[in-house]
Design a protein around this motif. Structure first.
Motif, short mmCIF file in Angstrom:
data_model
loop_
_atom_site.label_atom_id
_atom_site.label_comp_id
_atom_site.label_asym_id
_atom_site.label_seq_id
_atom_site.Cartn_x
_atom_site.Cartn_y
_atom_site.Cartn_z
N ALA A 259 0.82 -1.21 0.04
CA ALA A 259 0.11 0.13 0.04
C ALA A 259 0.96 1.14 -0.14
O ALA A 259 1.88 1.35 0.45
N PHE A 260 0.29 2.41 -0.40
CA PHE A 260 0.84 3.60 -0.32
C PHE A 260 -0.03 4.41 0.72
O PHE A 260 -1.29 4.32 0.69
N HIS A 261 0.69 5.04 1.47
CA HIS A 261 -0.02 5.97 2.84
C HIS A 261 -0.08 7.38 2.34
O HIS A 261 -0.34 8.27 3.23
N ALA A 262 0.64 7.75 1.14
CA ALA A 262 0.37 9.29 0.67
C ALA A 262 0.09 9.22 -0.82
O ALA A 262 0.68 8.30 -1.50
N GLU A 263 -0.60 10.13 -1.22
CA GLU A 263 -0.99 10.26 -2.59
C GLU A 263 -0.07 11.34 -3.64
O GLU A 263 0.28 11.97 -2.81
N ASP A 264 -0.09 11.19 -4.66
CA ASP A 264 0.68 12.15 -5.48
C ASP A 264 0.34 13.45 -5.28
O ASP A 264 -1.09 13.83 -5.23
N GLY A 265 1.31 14.28 -4.90
CA GLY A 265 1.08 15.81 -4.46
C GLY A 265 0.66 16.05 -2.91
O GLY A 265 0.54 17.29 -2.82
N ASP A 266 1.01 14.96 -2.25
CA ASP A 266 0.41 15.21 -0.70
C ASP A 266 1.77 15.67 -0.05
O ASP A 266 2.79 15.40 -0.36
N PRO A 267 1.27 16.76 0.73
CA PRO A 267 2.44 16.96 1.54
C PRO A 267 2.83 16.26 2.65
O PRO A 267 2.01 15.36 3.33
N GLU B 139 5.77 14.88 5.86
CA GLU B 139 6.80 15.29 6.98
C GLU B 139 8.00 14.08 7.02
O GLU B 139 7.63 13.23 6.72
N PRO B 140 8.99 14.70 7.49
CA PRO B 140 10.18 13.67 7.89
C PRO B 140 9.65 12.54 8.78
O PRO B 140 8.92 12.78 9.74
N GLY B 141 9.90 11.40 8.55
CA GLY B 141 9.48 10.14 9.32
C GLY B 141 8.13 9.61 8.87
O GLY B 141 7.70 8.74 9.35
N GLN B 142 7.35 10.26 7.87
CA GLN B 142 6.03 9.86 7.63
C GLN B 142 6.10 8.59 6.97
O GLN B 142 7.00 8.52 6.00
N LEU B 143 5.08 7.73 7.14
CA LEU B 143 5.06 6.50 6.30
C LEU B 143 4.52 6.76 4.91
O LEU B 143 3.43 7.27 4.71
N LEU B 144 5.18 6.35 3.94
CA LEU B 144 4.70 6.50 2.60
C LEU B 144 4.18 5.30 1.96
O LEU B 144 3.27 5.33 1.16
N ALA B 145 4.81 4.19 2.10
CA ALA B 145 4.76 3.00 1.48
C ALA B 145 4.97 1.72 2.60
O ALA B 145 5.93 1.93 3.14
N VAL B 146 4.37 0.60 2.19
CA VAL B 146 4.57 -0.52 2.74
C VAL B 146 4.90 -1.68 1.80
O VAL B 146 4.24 -2.08 0.94
N ILE B 147 5.97 -2.45 1.93
CA ILE B 147 6.42 -3.43 1.04
C ILE B 147 6.51 -4.61 2.04
O ILE B 147 7.14 -4.49 2.92
N GLU B 148 6.06 -5.83 1.36
CA GLU B 148 6.05 -7.17 1.87
C GLU B 148 7.40 -7.63 1.22
O GLU B 148 7.34 -7.58 -0.04
N THR B 149 8.17 -7.97 2.09
CA THR B 149 9.75 -8.33 1.44
C THR B 149 9.70 -9.79 1.43
O THR B 149 9.00 -10.63 1.75
N ASP B 150 10.77 -9.98 0.34
CA ASP B 150 11.06 -11.30 -0.08
C ASP B 150 11.66 -12.09 0.66
O ASP B 150 11.73 -13.33 0.53
N VAL B 151 12.18 -11.58 1.77
CA VAL B 151 12.99 -12.27 2.78
C VAL B 151 12.24 -12.87 4.01
O VAL B 151 11.29 -12.44 4.53
#
Length: 82
Positions: free
Chosen positions: A60-68, A70-82
């Motif tokens: 998922a993405f937690h910010a959309e195109d053009g969103d303001p 802040e530092p440390g803000q969650l932008l995306a979650v990736i399910e890792t291959d490991v």
């Protein structure tokens, strides 16, 4: 599977694509390789690429195109291959 969180490194505007008429770098459900660009953060006309340090599937993405953002803000979650 583990989750990797992509966080904003600085304040600015988040962009999911390289230009207004281009496709998104990645979408939910896409597989990405480690080091893949998944977005940009713009500060005062300086663009910084956001990359995934882990390969896997974008949950998922937690910010959309053009969103303001802040530092440390969650932008995306990736399910890792490991």
């Amino acid at each position: 599977m583990a989750e990797y969180h992509v966080l904003s490194p600085l304040p600015g505007t988040f962009y999911r694509k390289p230009s207004p008429d281009a496709d998104n770098y990645a979408n939910a459900g896409d597989r990405v390789q480690a080091g893949a660009v998944i977005g940009l953060v713009e500060v005062m006309k300086q663009f910084s690429e956001l990359t995934s340090d882990q390969g896997g599937r974008v949950l998922a993405f937690h910010a959309e195109d053009g969103d303001p953002v802040e530092p440390g803000q969650l932008l995306a979650v990736i399910e890792t291959d490991v």
